[in-house]
Design a protein around this motif. Structure first.
Motif, PDB file in Angstrom:
ATOM      1  N   SER A 260     -26.939  -0.928 -11.754  1.00 42.11           N
ATOM      2  CA  SER A 260     -27.079  -1.088 -10.304  1.00 42.11           C
ATOM      3  C   SER A 260     -27.611   0.197  -9.677  1.00 42.11           C
ATOM      4  O   SER A 260     -27.040   1.278  -9.859  1.00 42.11           O
ATOM      5  N   LYS A 261     -28.703   0.091  -8.941  1.00 36.47           N
ATOM      6  CA  LYS A 261     -29.232   1.242  -8.217  1.00 36.47           C
ATOM      7  C   LYS A 261     -28.326   1.598  -7.039  1.00 36.47           C
ATOM      8  O   LYS A 261     -28.223   2.755  -6.640  1.00 36.47           O
ATOM      9  N   TRP A 262     -27.659   0.578  -6.494  1.00 32.94           N
ATOM     10  CA  TRP A 262     -26.802   0.795  -5.320  1.00 32.94           C
ATOM     11  C   TRP A 262     -25.655   1.743  -5.638  1.00 32.94           C
ATOM     12  O   TRP A 262     -25.320   2.614  -4.828  1.00 32.94           O
ATOM     13  N   ILE A 263     -25.056   1.599  -6.822  1.00 32.22           N
ATOM     14  CA  ILE A 263     -23.885   2.409  -7.140  1.00 32.22           C
ATOM     15  C   ILE A 263     -24.235   3.890  -7.204  1.00 32.22           C
ATOM     16  O   ILE A 263     -23.402   4.752  -6.904  1.00 32.22           O
ATOM     17  N   TRP A 264     -25.477   4.212  -7.531  1.00 34.68           N
ATOM     18  CA  TRP A 264     -25.894   5.610  -7.581  1.00 34.68           C
ATOM     19  C   TRP A 264     -26.019   6.216  -6.178  1.00 34.68           C
ATOM     20  O   TRP A 264     -26.041   7.438  -6.033  1.00 34.68           O
ATOM     21  N   SER A 265     -26.085   5.367  -5.156  1.00 28.65           N
ATOM     22  CA  SER A 265     -26.226   5.862  -3.783  1.00 28.65           C
ATOM     23  C   SER A 265     -24.889   6.240  -3.157  1.00 28.65           C
ATOM     24  O   SER A 265     -24.850   6.854  -2.095  1.00 28.65           O
ATOM     25  N   ARG A 266     -23.782   5.886  -3.829  1.00 32.16           N
ATOM     26  CA  ARG A 266     -22.466   6.176  -3.268  1.00 32.16           C
ATOM     27  C   ARG A 266     -22.121   7.664  -3.411  1.00 32.16           C
ATOM     28  O   ARG A 266     -22.498   8.307  -4.398  1.00 32.16           O
ATOM     29  N   PRO A 267     -21.426   8.253  -2.421  1.00 31.57           N
ATOM     30  CA  PRO A 267     -21.021   9.666  -2.523  1.00 31.57           C
ATOM     31  C   PRO A 267     -20.099   9.886  -3.720  1.00 31.57           C
ATOM     32  O   PRO A 267     -19.018   9.300  -3.797  1.00 31.57           O
ATOM     33  N   GLN A 268     -20.514  10.712  -4.643  1.00 35.12           N
ATOM     34  CA  GLN A 268     -19.754  10.959  -5.862  1.00 35.12           C
ATOM     35  C   GLN A 268     -18.707  12.049  -5.629  1.00 35.12           C
ATOM     36  O   GLN A 268     -18.992  13.089  -5.036  1.00 35.12           O
ATOM     37  N   VAL A 269     -17.487  11.790  -6.096  1.00 32.05           N
ATOM     38  CA  VAL A 269     -16.379  12.715  -5.887  1.00 32.05           C
ATOM     39  C   VAL A 269     -16.088  13.534  -7.142  1.00 32.05           C
ATOM     40  O   VAL A 269     -15.966  14.751  -7.096  1.00 32.05           O
ATOM     41  N   LYS A 270     -15.992  12.848  -8.297  1.00 27.28           N
ATOM     42  CA  LYS A 270     -15.667  13.580  -9.523  1.00 27.28           C
ATOM     43  C   LYS A 270     -15.987  12.722 -10.742  1.00 27.28           C
ATOM     44  O   LYS A 270     -16.150  11.508 -10.643  1.00 27.28           O
ATOM     45  N   THR A 271     -16.029  13.365 -11.888  1.00 28.97           N
ATOM     46  CA  THR A 271     -16.227  12.688 -13.160  1.00 28.97           C
ATOM     47  C   THR A 271     -14.987  12.886 -14.023  1.00 28.97           C
ATOM     48  O   THR A 271     -14.498  14.012 -14.170  1.00 28.97           O
ATOM     49  N   ILE A 272     -14.463  11.781 -14.565  1.00 31.96           N
ATOM     50  CA  ILE A 272     -13.330  11.833 -15.492  1.00 31.96           C
ATOM     51  C   ILE A 272     -13.737  11.049 -16.726  1.00 31.96           C
ATOM     52  O   ILE A 272     -14.000   9.839 -16.644  1.00 31.96           O
ATOM     53  N   GLY A 273     -13.787  11.713 -17.839  1.00 36.68           N
ATOM     54  CA  GLY A 273     -14.232  11.040 -19.059  1.00 36.68           C
ATOM     55  C   GLY A 273     -15.666  10.568 -18.908  1.00 36.68           C
ATOM     56  O   GLY A 273     -16.558  11.322 -18.546  1.00 36.68           O
ATOM     57  N   GLN A 274     -15.871   9.271 -19.158  1.00 38.19           N
ATOM     58  CA  GLN A 274     -17.210   8.682 -19.073  1.00 38.19           C
ATOM     59  C   GLN A 274     -17.504   8.072 -17.718  1.00 38.19           C
ATOM     60  O   GLN A 274     -18.588   7.531 -17.500  1.00 38.19           O
ATOM     61  N   HIS A 275     -16.559   8.138 -16.797  1.00 40.25           N
ATOM     62  CA  HIS A 275     -16.716   7.471 -15.506  1.00 40.25           C
ATOM     63  C   HIS A 275     -16.958   8.464 -14.382  1.00 40.25           C
ATOM     64  O   HIS A 275     -16.331   9.520 -14.307  1.00 40.25           O
TER      65      HIS A 275
END
Length: 279
Positions: A260-275
Motif C-alpha cells: 500500500s502506498k497510503w501506509i507509507w504516507s502515515r507519520p512514522q513514530v518508531k521501528t520495532i523488529g520488522q514493523h
C-alpha cells in the motif's frame, strides 16, 4: 483697553485648556488596550520545555489542545506518557515541525494558534491524579510506569472489561501478525489494537477492530485461527496493563512486504523488529 486685555487673557486660558485636553486624549489612544475584566481565564503554557515523563498543568493543557484537534484520544491525565508522545509527533509531522516529541516554543506556538477556541472540559492535574489507579484506562500515564514493572503484574488487570474470548482473539491476532517479532513488538501490535478501540475512527471492540475488512493480514490469510502461544497472551495482557511500546500508534506495517502506498504516507513514530509503527 482694559476690557480688551481681559478678553485676550480669557482666550489664552481657554486655548491652553483645550490643548492640554487634546494632549491627554492623544496619550490615552497610545496606551495599551485594556483587557476585559470579564474575559474567561484559559490556561496558557509556561515557558518550560515539556518532554516525555513530565506531569502537571502544561501536560494537561497539551493533551487538551491535542484532543481538541483530534490528535489525542487518550484520557487527559496530565501525564506525558507514550500516547501523548505519539500524539505530539503526529501533530509536529502534520504542522511541519521537527518530529522529536519535544514540546518547545515552536510546537507550543503552533498548537496555541490552532486551538484558540479550546477550553478545559476535564479535571485538572490535582483532581485527575487520584483517579488513574481506579480507572485502569490504557493511558500514557500508566504506560510510563508499567513499561518497566509490568512483568510482575501479568494479567492483574483488564481495564476495558474484555471477555476471555476478546482476550483470546487478540492473542490470536498478535500470534498471527507478529509471532516472529521481539516481545516488545508483540506488545506493540496488541497496543495498536487497543488504540484503535479507543479511537472514534475504528470499531469500539477488539474483535470489531481485528475483523474490520482489510485491517489485518492475519485475518486475510487465515493465520488469525492459529493457536496462540503463551507469549502472545502475555503480550496482550501487558498492553491491557498499559504498556504501549508503539507510542500511541494506530497503524504498523512491514516495509519489506507492504504494497500500500497510503501506509507509507502515515507519520512514522518508531521501528520495532520488522514493523514500522505510525499514526
Amino acid at each position: 483697553m482694559r476690557k480688551i486685555n481681559l478678553w485676550i487673557l480669557a482666550g489664552v486660558i481657554l486655548l491652553s485648556a483645550s490643548s492640554y485636553r487634546l494632549i491627554l486624549m492623544t496619550n490615552e489612544d497610545k496606551a495599551e488596550p485594556r483587557i476585559e475584566q470579564n474575559a474567561e481565564a484559559v490556561p496558557t503554557f509556561s515557558q518550560n520545555i515539556v518532554t516525555s515523563g513530565a506531569y502537571g498543568q502544561d501536560v494537561y493543557e497539551l493533551q487538551g489542545r491535542l484532543k481538541y484537534l483530534g490528535y489525542y484520544y487518550g484520557k487527559i491525565d496530565s501525564h506525558f506518557g507514550p500516547k501523548t508522545l505519539g500524539s505530539v509527533k503526529w501533530f509536529q509531522s502534520e504542522f511541519g515541525i521537527q518530529v522529536d516529541g519535544v514540546v518547545g516554543p515552536k510546537t507550543k506556538l503552533k498548537l496555541y494558534n490552532a486551538t484558540k477556541d479550546w477550553r478545559p472540559t476535564e479535571p485538572g492535574p490535582g483532581q485527575a491524579a487520584g483517579g488513574n489507579s481506579s480507572s485502569g484506562t490504557n493511558t500514557g500515564g500508566n504506560s510510563g510506569n508499567n513499561g518497566s514493572s509490568g512483568n510482575n503484574s501479568m494479567g492483574s488487570t483488564n481495564s476495558l472489561g474484555l471477555t476471555e474470548n476478546e482476550i483470546k482473539i487478540m492473542a490470536n491476532a498478535v500470534y498471527g501478525e507478529a509471532r516472529g517479532e521481539p516481545f516488545e513488538g508483540q506488545v506493540a501490535v496488541a497496543a495498536v489494537i487497543l488504540n484503535r478501540v479507543e479511537s472514534p475512527q475504528f470499531p469500539n471492540t477488539p474483535s470489531g477492530v481485528i475483523f474490520q475488512p482489510g485491517a489485518f493480514t492475519a485475518v486475510a490469510d487465515g493465520q488469525i485461527y492459529l493457536e496462540p502461544n503463551e507469549q502472545a497472551r502475555k503480550a496482550v495482557m501487558q498492553a491491557l496493563d498499559g504498556w504501549d511500546p508503539s507510542g500511541g500508534c494506530l497503524y504498523y506495517f512491514n516495509p519489506k512486504t507492504a504494497t500500500s502506498k497510503w501506509i507509507w504516507s502515515r507519520p512514522q513514530v518508531k521501528t520495532i523488529g520488522q514493523h514500522i509503527f505510525c499514526m
